[in-house]
Design an enzyme around this catalytic site. Structure first.
Site, PDB file in Angstrom:
ATOM      1  CG  ASP A 192      14.713  -0.826   4.884  1.00  0.00           C
ATOM      2  OD1 ASP A 192      15.414   0.110   5.258  1.00  0.00           O
ATOM      3  OD2 ASP A 192      14.403  -1.773   5.629  1.00  0.00           O
TER       4      ASP A 192
ATOM      5  CE  LYS B   1      -2.451  -2.390   3.487  1.00  0.00           C
ATOM      6  NZ  LYS B   1      -2.923  -2.420   4.854  1.00  0.00           N
TER       7      LYS B   1
ATOM      8  CG  ASP C 124       2.789   1.164   7.348  1.00  0.00           C
ATOM      9  OD1 ASP C 124       3.590   0.979   6.411  1.00  0.00           O
ATOM     10  OD2 ASP C 124       2.440   0.267   8.139  1.00  0.00           O
TER      11      ASP C 124
HETATM   12  P1  IMP Z   1      12.632  -3.961   1.927  1.00  0.00           P
HETATM   13  O1  IMP Z   1      12.199  -5.301   1.433  1.00  0.00           O
HETATM   14  O2  IMP Z   1      13.426  -4.085   3.209  1.00  0.00           O
HETATM   15  O3  IMP Z   1      13.367  -3.141   0.905  1.00  0.00           O
HETATM   16  O4  IMP Z   1      11.322  -3.206   2.400  1.00  0.00           O
HETATM   17  C1  IMP Z   1      10.535  -2.488   1.562  1.00  0.00           C
HETATM   18  C2  IMP Z   1       9.229  -2.124   2.242  1.00  0.00           C
HETATM   19  O5  IMP Z   1       9.396  -1.970   3.652  1.00  0.00           O
HETATM   20  C3  IMP Z   1       8.738  -0.790   1.757  1.00  0.00           C
HETATM   21  O6  IMP Z   1       7.941  -0.914   0.610  1.00  0.00           O
HETATM   22  C4  IMP Z   1       7.987  -0.279   2.960  1.00  0.00           C
HETATM   23  O7  IMP Z   1       6.654  -0.754   2.963  1.00  0.00           O
HETATM   24  C5  IMP Z   1       8.712  -0.868   4.148  1.00  0.00           C
HETATM   25  N1  IMP Z   1       9.676   0.094   4.742  1.00  0.00           N
HETATM   26  C6  IMP Z   1      11.020   0.072   4.661  1.00  0.00           C
HETATM   27  N2  IMP Z   1      11.575   1.110   5.319  1.00  0.00           N
HETATM   28  C7  IMP Z   1      10.556   1.828   5.808  1.00  0.00           C
HETATM   29  C8  IMP Z   1      10.474   3.053   6.573  1.00  0.00           C
HETATM   30  O8  IMP Z   1      11.458   3.718   6.922  1.00  0.00           O
HETATM   31  N3  IMP Z   1       9.222   3.475   6.892  1.00  0.00           N
HETATM   32  C9  IMP Z   1       8.091   2.797   6.514  1.00  0.00           C
HETATM   33  N4  IMP Z   1       8.112   1.666   5.802  1.00  0.00           N
HETATM   34  C10 IMP Z   1       9.336   1.179   5.451  1.00  0.00           C
HETATM   35 MG    MG Z   2       4.877  -0.890   4.866  1.00  0.00          MG
END
Ligand code: IMP
Ligand code: MG
Length: 179
Positions: free
Chosen positions: A102, A42, A158
């Protein structure tokens, strides 16, 4: 809600400039191609709607929902497709539009899934990136800005499904997580 915020990291005016720049670059690169922009639900929905409207060429939209996070601030490492695309992407030019990258775990999984469907091209656009947290390398073609290793909320992002409606990208007070 506003009392939970420690500081504004990226104000709305700056966000608007970033979206305009991303839309400008992609419009130039995809002129005459009718790309499919994929919104990753979302969190991306707010950024997506702004970036999409900065496009000056024909482009279509579709939605996908992947889940890798629980209610905390750390990735669980497990990715699940909660909602898949409606569009057949074989032979299409596809751009994934993310709010934030992230660890890269979610996106590298989605890339693998979408690549297996034989699009003509597949690129990534993200408003935010946290390079210090990367576990899996993902090739980002269009990036708004790198941010420090801070958990941010607002503009779609969020914490435990809250704060998505903030207009700026903000850092929460630490006591909000500790509660
Ligand atoms: P990844 O798989 O660790 O790259 O995570 C990606 C997802 O994690 C993003 O699409 C967000 O929904 C969530 N996310 C990562 N970092 C943050 C943050 O600082 N604030 C809020 N959501 C985050
Ligand atoms: Mg999220």
């Amino acid at each position: 809600m506003l009392n939970d915020i420690k500081e504004v990291l990226i104000p709305r005016e700056k966000i608007a400039e970033m979206c305009a720049e991303l839309g400008k670059q992609m419009s130039k690169d995809y002129e005459g191609k009718n790309p499919l922009l994929v919104c990753i639900l979302k969190g991306s929905v707010v950024a997506f709607s702004d970036i999409y409207r900065e496009m000056t060429t024909h482009c279509q939209m579709d939605f996908m929902c992947a889940s890798s996070y629980g209610v905390g601030t750390e990735t669980s490492g497990v990715v699940r497709i909660v909602k898949d695309l409606d569009t057949d992407i074989e032979g299409r030019d596809v751009i994934i539009v993310e709010d934030i990258i992230d660890s890269g775990v979610t996106l590298s999984y989605l890339l693998k899934v979408l690549k297996s469907r034989n699009p003509n091209s597949l690129e990534i656009c993200t408003l935010l990136s946290k390079p210090a947290r990367r576990k899996v390398d993902v090739p980002i073609k269009y990036k708004g800005i790198d941010i420090p290793d801070e958990f941010v909320v607002g503009y779609g992002l969020d914490y435990a499904e809250k704060y998505r409606n903030l207009k700026d990208i903000c850092i929460l007070k630490p006591e909000v997580y500790q509660k």
